[in-house]
Design a protein around this motif. Sequence first.
Motif, PDB file in Angstrom:
ATOM      1  N   VAL A 284      40.682  30.652  42.309  1.00 59.81           N
ATOM      2  CA  VAL A 284      39.924  29.576  42.955  1.00 59.81           C
ATOM      3  C   VAL A 284      40.510  29.296  44.332  1.00 59.81           C
ATOM      4  O   VAL A 284      39.785  29.217  45.338  1.00 59.81           O
ATOM      5  N   ALA A 285      41.839  29.152  44.396  1.00 60.85           N
ATOM      6  CA  ALA A 285      42.509  28.895  45.670  1.00 60.85           C
ATOM      7  C   ALA A 285      42.273  30.052  46.649  1.00 60.85           C
ATOM      8  O   ALA A 285      42.025  29.838  47.843  1.00 60.85           O
ATOM      9  N   HIS A 286      42.347  31.277  46.128  1.00 62.08           N
ATOM     10  CA  HIS A 286      42.138  32.463  46.965  1.00 62.08           C
ATOM     11  C   HIS A 286      40.752  32.455  47.608  1.00 62.08           C
ATOM     12  O   HIS A 286      40.601  32.714  48.815  1.00 62.08           O
ATOM     13  N   VAL A 287      39.728  32.140  46.836  1.00 58.85           N
ATOM     14  CA  VAL A 287      38.360  32.139  47.353  1.00 58.85           C
ATOM     15  C   VAL A 287      38.173  31.024  48.385  1.00 58.85           C
ATOM     16  O   VAL A 287      37.586  31.238  49.449  1.00 58.85           O
ATOM     17  N   LEU A 288      38.691  29.839  48.083  1.00 60.20           N
ATOM     18  CA  LEU A 288      38.558  28.727  49.029  1.00 60.20           C
ATOM     19  C   LEU A 288      39.270  29.035  50.342  1.00 60.20           C
ATOM     20  O   LEU A 288      38.752  28.741  51.426  1.00 60.20           O
ATOM     21  N   GLU A 289      40.439  29.638  50.235  1.00 63.10           N
ATOM     22  CA  GLU A 289      41.197  29.985  51.436  1.00 63.10           C
ATOM     23  C   GLU A 289      40.459  31.044  52.254  1.00 63.10           C
ATOM     24  O   GLU A 289      40.425  30.995  53.492  1.00 63.10           O
ATOM     25  N   ARG A 320      49.699  21.335  39.861  1.00 57.00           N
ATOM     26  CA  ARG A 320      50.012  21.414  41.290  1.00 57.00           C
ATOM     27  C   ARG A 320      48.913  22.157  42.049  1.00 57.00           C
ATOM     28  O   ARG A 320      48.518  21.747  43.146  1.00 57.00           O
ATOM     29  N   VAL A 321      48.429  23.249  41.464  1.00 56.93           N
ATOM     30  CA  VAL A 321      47.360  24.006  42.127  1.00 56.93           C
ATOM     31  C   VAL A 321      46.066  23.194  42.129  1.00 56.93           C
ATOM     32  O   VAL A 321      45.332  23.169  43.126  1.00 56.93           O
ATOM     33  N   GLN A 322      45.788  22.496  41.036  1.00 51.50           N
ATOM     34  CA  GLN A 322      44.599  21.647  40.986  1.00 51.50           C
ATOM     35  C   GLN A 322      44.665  20.559  42.057  1.00 51.50           C
ATOM     36  O   GLN A 322      43.657  20.255  42.720  1.00 51.50           O
ATOM     37  N   THR A 323      45.836  19.976  42.255  1.00 48.98           N
ATOM     38  CA  THR A 323      45.999  18.954  43.292  1.00 48.98           C
ATOM     39  C   THR A 323      45.709  19.535  44.675  1.00 48.98           C
ATOM     40  O   THR A 323      45.053  18.900  45.511  1.00 48.98           O
ATOM     41  N   ALA A 324      46.170  20.761  44.908  1.00 50.38           N
ATOM     42  CA  ALA A 324      45.905  21.420  46.193  1.00 50.38           C
ATOM     43  C   ALA A 324      44.409  21.673  46.372  1.00 50.38           C
ATOM     44  O   ALA A 324      43.861  21.511  47.479  1.00 50.38           O
ATOM     45  N   ILE A 325      43.722  22.066  45.289  1.00 51.76           N
ATOM     46  CA  ILE A 325      42.283  22.301  45.360  1.00 51.76           C
ATOM     47  C   ILE A 325      41.546  21.010  45.711  1.00 51.76           C
ATOM     48  O   ILE A 325      40.658  20.986  46.572  1.00 51.76           O
ATOM     49  N   LYS A 326      41.900  19.909  45.058  1.00 54.71           N
ATOM     50  CA  LYS A 326      41.259  18.623  45.337  1.00 54.71           C
ATOM     51  C   LYS A 326      41.556  18.171  46.761  1.00 54.71           C
ATOM     52  O   LYS A 326      40.701  17.561  47.416  1.00 54.71           O
ATOM     53  N   ASP A 327      42.753  18.456  47.239  1.00 50.06           N
ATOM     54  CA  ASP A 327      43.107  18.122  48.614  1.00 50.06           C
ATOM     55  C   ASP A 327      42.249  18.932  49.586  1.00 50.06           C
ATOM     56  O   ASP A 327      41.743  18.411  50.594  1.00 50.06           O
ATOM     57  N   GLN A 332      39.287  20.222  53.753  1.00 50.24           N
ATOM     58  CA  GLN A 332      38.836  21.563  54.169  1.00 50.24           C
ATOM     59  C   GLN A 332      39.924  22.299  54.959  1.00 50.24           C
ATOM     60  O   GLN A 332      39.633  23.069  55.877  1.00 50.24           O
ATOM     61  N   ASP A 333      41.173  22.077  54.573  1.00 49.78           N
ATOM     62  CA  ASP A 333      42.321  22.668  55.264  1.00 49.78           C
ATOM     63  C   ASP A 333      43.001  23.672  54.335  1.00 49.78           C
ATOM     64  O   ASP A 333      43.656  23.279  53.361  1.00 49.78           O
ATOM     65  N   PRO A 334      42.879  24.989  54.598  1.00 44.92           N
ATOM     66  CA  PRO A 334      43.440  25.995  53.694  1.00 44.92           C
ATOM     67  C   PRO A 334      44.960  26.005  53.648  1.00 44.92           C
ATOM     68  O   PRO A 334      45.544  26.617  52.748  1.00 44.92           O
ATOM     69  N   SER A 335      45.622  25.340  54.589  1.00 40.51           N
ATOM     70  CA  SER A 335      47.093  25.322  54.596  1.00 40.51           C
ATOM     71  C   SER A 335      47.663  24.608  53.369  1.00 40.51           C
ATOM     72  O   SER A 335      48.845  24.774  53.050  1.00 40.51           O
ATOM     73  N   VAL A 336      46.836  23.831  52.658  1.00 42.47           N
ATOM     74  CA  VAL A 336      47.335  23.132  51.468  1.00 42.47           C
ATOM     75  C   VAL A 336      47.813  24.121  50.416  1.00 42.47           C
ATOM     76  O   VAL A 336      48.708  23.805  49.611  1.00 42.47           O
ATOM     77  N   PHE A 337      47.251  25.329  50.416  1.00 46.14           N
ATOM     78  CA  PHE A 337      47.618  26.303  49.391  1.00 46.14           C
ATOM     79  C   PHE A 337      48.970  26.965  49.685  1.00 46.14           C
ATOM     80  O   PHE A 337      49.548  27.596  48.793  1.00 46.14           O
ATOM     81  N   GLU A 338      49.447  26.825  50.895  1.00 47.04           N
ATOM     82  CA  GLU A 338      50.773  27.343  51.227  1.00 47.04           C
ATOM     83  C   GLU A 338      51.882  26.496  50.619  1.00 47.04           C
ATOM     84  O   GLU A 338      53.040  26.914  50.570  1.00 47.04           O
TER      85      GLU A 338
END
Length: 364
Positions: A284-289, A320-327, A332-338
């Motif tokens: 999910v994170a990969h696709v959003l990024e 933690r990953v879910q929190t990044a997705i909601k953020d 709309q900032d992909p840097s959250v996944f870093e």
Amino acid sequence: MSQPSPDAYEQGRGMDAHNAVMRDIRAERSETYDPTEPTRVWIDEDNTPDGVVNSLTIILNTGGCRWARAGGCTMCGYVAESVEGGSVAHEDLMTQIDACLDHEAEEAEEPAELIKIYTSGSFLDEREVPAETRGAIAETFADRDRIVVESLPDFVEREKIADFADHGIATDVAVGLETATDRVRHDCVNKYFDFADFEAACAEAAAADDEFDADVGIKAYLLMKPPFLAEPEAAADMIDSIRRCADVDGCHTVSMNPTNVQRYTMVDELFFEGGYRPPWLWSVAHVLEATADVDAIVVSDPVGHGSERGAHNCGECDDRVQTAIKDFDKRQDPSVFEQVSCECEATWEYVMAEETSYNMPLAR
């Protein structure tokens, strides 16, 4: 739900085998539901073209999705929560709306700017929600800023949208497209329409946007990892689908929904036999990024995240990953996944490199 049966909606769709299996699975349901009580209601925040706003989400209890009653989508169990008999009276539907307003009054400090109404089917299908009820609901929420209603593309018509737009309510129609790839939608999801039908619904919304003072648009709902796709295939399909949706005039938001395993579905049968794993949250994170640059709002809300039946990683990093997705949904900032990492990411990378659709899932 009464005994599922094919109707005119199934004829000529070319999906008789899937539908026959789905009818048998859905017939196992024995629960009944009160037509005067909504299925669910909750208060949240949503990213809209107007920014992040408070929202009231309503799932009305109706007679169920027309397509699901013919058999329907391989992953969708929502029709199992529908009222016996196939229809709900106008008075009962409005009683459900009143219950949702009571909930909002008790739980929220002020009325939500955004109203989202779902029926586990098509709000614009007048067999589920009569025209009288649609008009009454529009009157009820005429003082709100924006409303979202869900519908199959068949029922998206300017005349129906006008009930809301005439009141000056910004109106979004959420279409369960699932994927921009017709083969995947037909064979994996068992949904009958083509991407061209989605484009036609977007054109209808764009025409309504020109006709009325209120903003009108389409919110595309996509499905991350339907059955019969491997993890890397599912991720690639979502990246392509998000980009194709964002390029369609009239579509301003794409919501990518990771598949969760619901009862009375083909996905549930596959899951029980070890033939299906819900998507990784890393996917999910990969696709959003990978799609953060498109000209549309792209969001995801992994239902049941961290559970065996929902999108999950190893169990240690899921929250933690879910929190990044909601953020990401809000900013709309992909840097959250870093900012999130876990040892299980190496397992996910192996799955992405080696898993194929003709094998069982490589990791549970």
